[in-house]
Design an enzyme around this catalytic site. Sequence first.
Site, PDB file in Angstrom:
ATOM      1  N   TYR B  49      37.924  36.938  38.575  1.00  0.00           N
ATOM      2  CA  TYR B  49      36.735  36.496  39.318  1.00  0.00           C
ATOM      3  C   TYR B  49      37.159  35.446  40.340  1.00  0.00           C
ATOM      4  O   TYR B  49      38.101  34.689  40.104  1.00  0.00           O
ATOM      5  CB  TYR B  49      35.692  35.920  38.366  1.00  0.00           C
ATOM      6  N   GLU B  50      36.434  35.388  41.460  1.00  0.00           N
ATOM      7  CA  GLU B  50      36.856  34.508  42.561  1.00  0.00           C
ATOM      8  C   GLU B  50      36.748  33.025  42.218  1.00  0.00           C
ATOM      9  O   GLU B  50      37.282  32.183  42.929  1.00  0.00           O
ATOM     10  CB  GLU B  50      36.083  34.834  43.839  1.00  0.00           C
ATOM     11  N   SER B  51      36.083  32.699  41.127  1.00  0.00           N
ATOM     12  CA  SER B  51      36.029  31.305  40.692  1.00  0.00           C
ATOM     13  C   SER B  51      37.396  30.838  40.194  1.00  0.00           C
ATOM     14  O   SER B  51      37.603  29.643  39.985  1.00  0.00           O
ATOM     15  CB  SER B  51      35.002  31.145  39.573  1.00  0.00           C
ATOM     16  N   GLY B  52      38.318  31.772  40.000  1.00  0.00           N
ATOM     17  CA  GLY B  52      39.671  31.396  39.596  1.00  0.00           C
ATOM     18  C   GLY B  52      40.043  31.798  38.186  1.00  0.00           C
ATOM     19  O   GLY B  52      41.107  31.428  37.693  1.00  0.00           O
TER      20      GLY B  52
END
Lengths: 270, 255
Positions: B49-52
């Site tokens: 996920y792009e949140s890391g």
Amino acid sequence: MARLLGLAEAVAELVRDGDTVAVEGFTHLIPVAAGHEVIRQGRRDLTLVRMTPDVVYDQMIGAGCASRLVFSWGGNPGVGSLHRFRDAVQNGWPRPLEIEEHSHAGMANRYVAGASGLPFAVLRGYRGTDLPAHTTTIATVTCPFTGEELTAVPALTPDVALLHAQQADREGNVQMWGITGVNKEVALASRRVLFTVEEVVDALEPRPGAVVLPSWVVDAVAHVPGGAQPSYAHGYSERDNAAYRAWDAVSRDRETFGRWLADEVGAVPA
Amino acid sequence: MSWTTSEMMTVAASRALRDGATCFVGIGKPSTAANLARATHAPGLVLIYESGTIGAKPDRLPLSIGDGVLAETATTVVSVPEIFNYWLQPGRIDVGFLGAAQLDRLANINTTVIGPYDDPTVRLPGAGGAPEIAASCREVVVVVAQSRRTFVERVDFVTSVGFGDGPGYRERHGLRGRGPTQVITDLGVLRPDPVTCELVLTELHPGATVEQAREATGWDLRVAADLSVTPEPSEHELRVLRAIEATATSGGAAP
């Protein structure tokens, strides 16, 4: 050295009308209480910077604090649209909102350049999209070694960063963990830095993967337990998903929003 | 067991993910489908996920890409600059899973505005991570319900590139992934023509008709000569999907 201040005092000292303000936190550790304090103090003409302007920016925009927004994704995560943001962009209410629009990769790299003391960052991004035609802060640059054409985005150096973390010690050293997003880069890119924290401790307990910002790169720390709600602080609170869903109904209507602003934030609508 | 067209879409999307693949997941239907895949045929699917969060194994459906359950269950959590610069940009991710507000016949995606940019009819959330996901993942799978409002001749704004203006466009712009390989809808599956890149209806979901698909498409939709029918959702797929979706509304853990 960071000073331990009350939230109202810290915001009064560090946030000024016309400032470029980054209120960050990637779903996690969003400094909502600090944003509400900016609303209460009636700051105006702010350039608000944030990768994901979500509920707290919807509130600040609706309250009339902002004249510009620099961002990459403006929505209520997992719920839908931001109605105050939409009203400002589509109808200029309560005041026109100029926008500067990027992708996440572009915004993250702009903060990296700011933290690195560089004028711009290089990435493989935006190629073939319509974003460069509408955003003046997207340009191309030729690699001096390979001749390849890449994208350049200028550094972001906010006047002030408002951030939230789990802990600070009494010296003002700050520690955060879990999803830390762009918080480290934003703190190091900004001229002034205010952290709200869940807890002030005598000594920071080392944690795997934690980000620690030493006191001398932080201006002020305010002890605000729960200051990230309805977002969350890993190890301290859960994300209040119901509040994100409930915001949709509150924000759809200008009058309902005005009542919310008075009741929940104690601020007069713009 | 009977099912809805929305459930069929999610099941079809989950089947597009093979076990062991690395997948960059967007929130909404793509996230539901990716978690369904992990709970059924692809236990080794790596969710990013792009949140890391890398290798998240949530036991309930996350309500956002930064949900705490993703960080708690991930192999590692990295910063947002790192997830884009080190993991996505060099082409380390197999599949990018995206939604769309508008999609055109060359699979270009709009999530920015409906109408003119400076005077939009509808202001949408914007780009987020999508432009670089669409550019850098080895392939892209789009999950979106089919309607004339969504499936338009030409998108109002190219937020994320599919095939641009046609063959050779991705190469000319230095986009390194193959682009969209499948567009999975509530009616069927569209795939790009290998020569013209135009999206062609290659699969119909059970119960859907070609006429319905044409009616829901804003361009003259081509239909593959060897049009196939998607296998029905199995009882197992439906049971798991419903259990996953129930965790989103209850906020509790998956059974």
